[in-house]
Structure formats: structure tokens, C-alpha cells
Design an enzyme around this catalytic site. Structure first.
Site, short mmCIF file in Angstrom:
data_model
loop_
_atom_site.label_atom_id
_atom_site.label_comp_id
_atom_site.label_asym_id
_atom_site.label_seq_id
_atom_site.Cartn_x
_atom_site.Cartn_y
_atom_site.Cartn_z
N SER A 155 0.83 -1.20 0.00
CA SER A 155 0.00 0.00 0.00
C SER A 155 0.87 1.26 0.00
O SER A 155 1.60 1.52 -0.94
CB SER A 155 -0.96 -0.03 1.19
OG SER A 155 -1.92 0.98 1.10
N ASP A 309 -3.19 6.56 -3.29
CA ASP A 309 -1.93 5.99 -2.85
C ASP A 309 -1.51 4.92 -3.86
O ASP A 309 -2.22 4.66 -4.83
CB ASP A 309 -2.06 5.45 -1.42
CG ASP A 309 -2.94 4.22 -1.32
OD1 ASP A 309 -3.80 4.02 -2.20
OD2 ASP A 309 -2.78 3.45 -0.35
N ASP A 311 -1.49 1.70 -4.28
CA ASP A 311 -2.37 0.61 -4.70
C ASP A 311 -3.81 1.06 -4.87
O ASP A 311 -4.71 0.25 -5.09
CB ASP A 311 -2.28 -0.59 -3.75
CG ASP A 311 -2.86 -0.30 -2.38
OD1 ASP A 311 -2.78 0.86 -1.93
OD2 ASP A 311 -3.39 -1.24 -1.74
N ASP A 313 -6.17 2.20 -2.98
CA ASP A 313 -7.30 1.94 -2.08
C ASP A 313 -7.56 3.11 -1.14
O ASP A 313 -8.53 3.11 -0.39
CB ASP A 313 -7.11 0.63 -1.30
CG ASP A 313 -5.94 0.65 -0.33
OD1 ASP A 313 -5.13 1.61 -0.37
OD2 ASP A 313 -5.82 -0.30 0.46
#
Length: 554
Positions: A155, A309, A311, A313
């Protein structure tokens, strides 16, 4: 158990023999050679790498890349994949899994290792076709009706980190794992780790998903908002950054499919790059992370700057501050606005349901729910808890995570949240208003809320336990001159919550301070929430409380 030099060298050599990665194997061989000479620091450094192993929990695995059982590498990932597969088999769950990965270093390698090992153990395996956002993987778990999903991602962690996140299908409906499942998977991983990964059968006849799966996510997400009230040329001007992550292609497809203008982008950050060269930390919350996107916003005269961000999410939003620059909204401010929009839409449709937020998020959403005749639930931190709230309409946590349509994705989704903000901004613009105006309207309707954080990053993880123990042994009776009315220790167990390492202080004037260790980073985090008659008064109290609490967690 501490190992002597002979034990450390034996453990290291055994690990190297089963490591299929040439880079980490060479790094370990060099460390072994130096330690074998008796060099004290080298022996200590090598011993530290073999003093335990990464603990698999509700967040899966997450650590720095490197050799040994306490780092993310191909051996650790192979053990995790085999352990998860055996858990699915042994518990009678559906023997199928979908695997996704982001653009970080080795994410694709870890994903393919997982696919080969799980297929070798007899599972039906589908690998996503390329580096894609985490929400696409979360969507795929339900869309493909599989037993589990794996996302290889760290992440918004530092560049050298990677991770392994697990979702469950069937009755878990595509949510992240919660206890006691994490413990059962961890035990299965430990059983695998007792052996040699070279003994695991691998197979390469797994399926690779086609473009239709990604398109299904795009179509489902685009359908979560109504058609824009303004034509493309008259919509608010937007700048978007992927922060060197994998969000852009999918986000652009969602925006276009829903009828919104394609945003301007930050060229330096739009393509996936696991080195994250323009930011110290690829986290939109970190100071300086949005500097390039905000500069781009100033240059093009944008009305909104949005950032995913790496990834995709999470979502961050910045708006013009009236002085020619921008200010980033807090996760709570975005959560208020999206939650308010969800409540208004539910009321208009005659729907009942629940708004939810993690306990460290602002209490403002509870007022929104009450005003609209909806239920409100607070949960432990993490979308593994938020996503499981019954009859959920909208959920969020202050760390830039928003779940805007549980029927599409049972997890935070920075792309669908971005689309909801574009839809809100377009509707406001059609009425001659802005996001800034809407924040003022929120304060007039529900009260002026403010939030703040204090975070202490540690090099020694034992320091976190010491800080929490000190607060428990000597609890504050006042903070910044404001009386502490009640102290709640979630470690003792609180109704509706499992025992958790969280301390909550309720103060006079409806102020609140919560302290907890971070679940993903070596930090102690303090969350401060206030409400007053004006935003300035609320923020002033946040600043006072932050100054008072900082010495207690340093």
C-alpha cells in the site's frame, strides 16, 4: 529462542539453500561469510534476521524486502501461499483463489510464486492480468465467487516494503480476514515453514484473467454515481496523481465511463515505479507527498486535486484555499462529506441502513446518521471491521479510506471514492457552489468539528509497548487544561469490541483523544477530535490537546 553462532550460521545456510531468489541468496551468502569470521556486529545483524519470523495477522504480512524469515522474500511468500491453500483445503472452504499485485518491487514475482504453489496444491487459481489496484482484486473475489483473494502490496508503506493481504469469499463476502481466521492461517503457514519450500509441488497451468474482469469493475464502479449534471467542458477542473502507483489507467476508465472529464495528471508520478522517486513516503498523508500534484493544480487552475496511494485503495483531496494555493482536506473532512452525501441519497430513496466509521475517526458521522434517521456503528480500526457492518451504506476511516458502495467492493476503494467526489463537486458546481462552501454548510448543519494527530515513529518496537504501559500506569487527569472525564481501556474488553491495545480519553466539551499502536507501521498514533461553535475554535482546541499529549508519547 536465541541461537549461538553455530546455530545462526546453520539456520542461515539452510534458508539460503531453499531460497530461489538469486539476489537475496547472494546477500545472505555474503552476510554468512562475514559472520563466520566471528565479526561481532555481523553476527548480531545475521542473528537478528533469524530471531523469529514475520507474524501473519489480520493485515496479512508486511515488511521490508530482504533475506530471512523476518523480511518479505520469495521463501516467506511461498510459505504463506502454501499455508493459505492448506487452510482453505483443511477447513472445507472453496478451493479457489484470485491473486493480484501492485507495482512495487517483486510484487509480480511474489504473485506468480503464489499462483504456482497454490495451483500445485490443487486450487483453482486466477492471476490478475497485470499490476492493478487493490480494489480490483477485492472486487474480483466476489465477482469470480472464489474462496479467497490475495493482494501483493504494501500500500502506502516505504519503498523497500512489500506485503501480502488476504480476503475471503463465500460467507465473508469478499472482506479482509478477522480473528480467529488469521490465527488459523498463521498456524498453517508455520506448519509449512517447518519444512523446505523446495518440497512443495508447483504448477503453471493457472488461469490469467482477461480484460473483461477489469472492465466489469470499471462498469460496476461507474454505475455507483448518477450521470453528471454538467457537460464535460463545464465540470470542475481536476488534477490527479497516482503517486507512482497503479491507479491511473483504471481510474481514468472509471471516470470516462461515468461521464466525467479526464483529469490533468502529474507526469512525474503517473506511471508505476516501485522506487517512488519523487516522494519520501508514497503516502498522501505524509508532508510533502502531494507537493507536485498541488503545484500542478496551481499551474492549471484546478478546482480539485485528488491523489490515490500506490495501490489506489486510499484517496486524498486538496482544494483551493482562496490565496492562490491549496489545502489538503483531512480524511475526516472527506469522510463527513461522502457520508453526508450517502445519507442524503438514502433518505431520498427511502432506504434504511447504517453509516460506519472506525473508532479513531471523527464522531461527526454519528450526527449525520442521527439527523437522517440512520443507524451508526463505530468499529475497530481497519476495513476488515468497517466492511462487515450489517446493512452498511457507507463507511470510512480517517486514514483516507472510504467504502462508498458495499455492493461493489467490501473494502476501502480510492477510485470509487474519487468518483463520488467528482460527482459531488459537479453537482455543487451546477448549483453555483464548491467543496469549500459545502464544508461550511456541514459545520452549520452538524457543528464545527476538527481533528488532528500526533505520531511517534520508533526504531525499537519494544518502545511502543513501553509508551502504552506508561499511559496505563499513570493515566492523565487533564490534557491542556481540559478535564479527562472518562478513560476507557480497550485492552480490558469493551462491549462490542474484542480486546485491543487502545486507550480512549473522553474530555470535557465533547473532545476526545485516542491512543493506539499503528497496525502497519512502527508508530504510536494519537487521534484528537473536537467540536465547537466555529472551525477556528475547534482547531485551536485540537492544537492545545496535541501539544499536551505529545510529551506523553515521545
Amino acid at each position: 529462542m536465541k541461537l549461538d553462532l553455530a546455530g545462526v550460521l546453520a539456520a542461515a545456510r539452510a534458508w539460503a539453500e531453499q531460497d530461489p531468489d538469486q539476489e537475496t541468496r547472494a546477500e545472505l551468502a555474503a552476510a554468512v561469510d562475514t559472520a563466520a569470521t566471528g565479526d561481532g556486529p555481523a553476527v548480531q545483524a545475521l542473528a537478528a534476521r533469524f530471531d523469529g519470523r514475520l507474524q501473519f495477522g489480520t493485515a496479512g504480512l508486511r515488511a521490508e524486502l530482504g533475506y530471512g524469515p523476518l523480511r518479505m522474500n520469495r521463501v516467506v511468500v511461498t510459505q504463506a501461499a502454501a499455508g493459505l491453500a492448506r487452510f482453505l483445503i483443511d477447513t472445507g472452504r472453496r478451493r479457489s483463489v484470485v491473486i493480484g499485485y501492485d507495482g512495487r518491487v517483486n510484487s509480480d514475482v511474489f504473485a506468480r510464486d503464489s499462483a504456482e504453489v497454490m495451483r500445485g496444491l490443487g486450487l483453482d487459481v486466477t492471476l490478475l492480468p497485470s499490476a492493478l489496484p487493490t480494489p480490483v482484486l477485492a472486487f474480483a473475489v466476489r465477482h469470480l465467487d472464489v474462496g479467497a483473494g490475495v493482494m501483493v502490496t504494501a500500500s502506502h508503506n516505504p519503498p523497500r516494503d512489500n506485503g501480502y493481504k488476504v480476503y475471503l469469499g463465500e460467507a465473508d463476502d469478499g472482506s479482509q480476514i478477522v480473528p480467529p481466521v488469521d490465527g488459523a492461517i498463521a498456524a498453517a503457514i508455520d506448519d509449512v515453514a517447518a519444512g523446505d519450500v523446495r518440497d512443495l509441488v508447483r504448477a503453471t497451468d493457472y488461469a490469467v484473467a482477461g480484460d473483461a474482469l477489469v472492465q466489469a469493475y470499471v462498469d460496476a464502479t461507474a454505475a455507483t454515481v448518477p450521470a453528471p449534471r454538467l457537460p464535460v467542458d463545464n465540470q470542475p477542473k481536476v488534477v490527479y496523481t497516482a503517486m507512482h502507483g497503479v491507479g491511473w489507467e483504471t481510474a481514468r476508465a472509471v471516470f470516462e465511463t461515468a461521464g466525467f472529464a479526464v483529469p490533468s495528471t502529474v507526469p512525474e508520478q503517473i506511471e508505476p515505479d516501485g522506487a517512488f522517486p519523487t516522494v519520501s513516503f508514497p503516502n498522501p498523508e505524509e508532508p510533502g507527498a502531494m507537493d507536485l500534484s498541488i503545484a500542478r493544480g496551481v499551474a492549471v487552475g484546478a478546482d480539485l486535486v485528488i491523489a490515490n496511494d500506490p495501490d489506489a485503495d486510499r484517496l486524498a483531496l486538496a482544494i483551493p484555499d482562496g490565496s492562490g494555493f491549496f489545502r489538503r482536506l483531512s480524511g475526516n473532512e472527506v469522510g463527513w462529506l461522502l457520508g453526508w452525501r450517502a445519507a442524503v441519497q438514502a433518505s431520498a430513496a427511502g432506504r434504511s441502513g447504517t453509516l460506519a466509521a472506525s473508532i479513531v475517526s471523527s464522531p461527526a458521522l454519528a450526527r449525520v446518521a442521527a439527523r437522517h434517521g440512520l443507524e451508526f456503528r463505530d468499529t475497530l480500526t481497519g476495513f476488515k471491521w468497517v466492511s462487515r457492518v450489517p446493512e452498511l451504506l457507507f463507511g470510512y476511516e480517517e486514514a483516507l479510506g472510504y467504502l462508498v458502495d458495499p455492493d461493489v467492493v467490501r473494502d476501502k476503494d480510492g477510485i470509487s471514492a474519487a468518483l463520488s467526489l467528482l460527482s459531488l463537486a459537479s453537482d455543487l458546481a451546477a448549483s453555483g457552489s464548491t467543496i469549500a462552501d459545502h464544508l461550511e454548510a456541514f459545520a452549520a448543519e452538524f457543528g464545527a468539528f476538527a481533528s488532528g494527530q500526533v505520531a511517534t515513529r520508533v526504531d525499537d518496537l519494544s518502545r511502543i509497548g513501553s509508551i502504552m504501559a506508561s499511559l496505563r500506569s499513570s493515566p492523565p487527569t487533564s490534557l491542556g487544561g481540559v478535564d479527562v472525564l472518562t478513560t476507557t481501556d480497550y485492552l480490558d474488553g469493551v462491549e462490542g469490541f474484542p480486546p485491543s491495545d487502545i486507550l480512549r480519553y473522553d474530555l470535557a466539551g465533547d473532545a476526545r483523544v485516542i491512543v493506539r499502536p499503528s497496525g502497519t507501521e512502527p508508530k504510536v498514533k494519537v487521534y484528537i477530535d473536537t467540536v465547537a461553535s466555529t472551525p477556528a475554535e475547534a482547531q485551536s482546541l485540537v492544537d492545545t490537546l496535541a501539544a499536551a499529549v505529545r510529551p506523553l508519547v515521545s
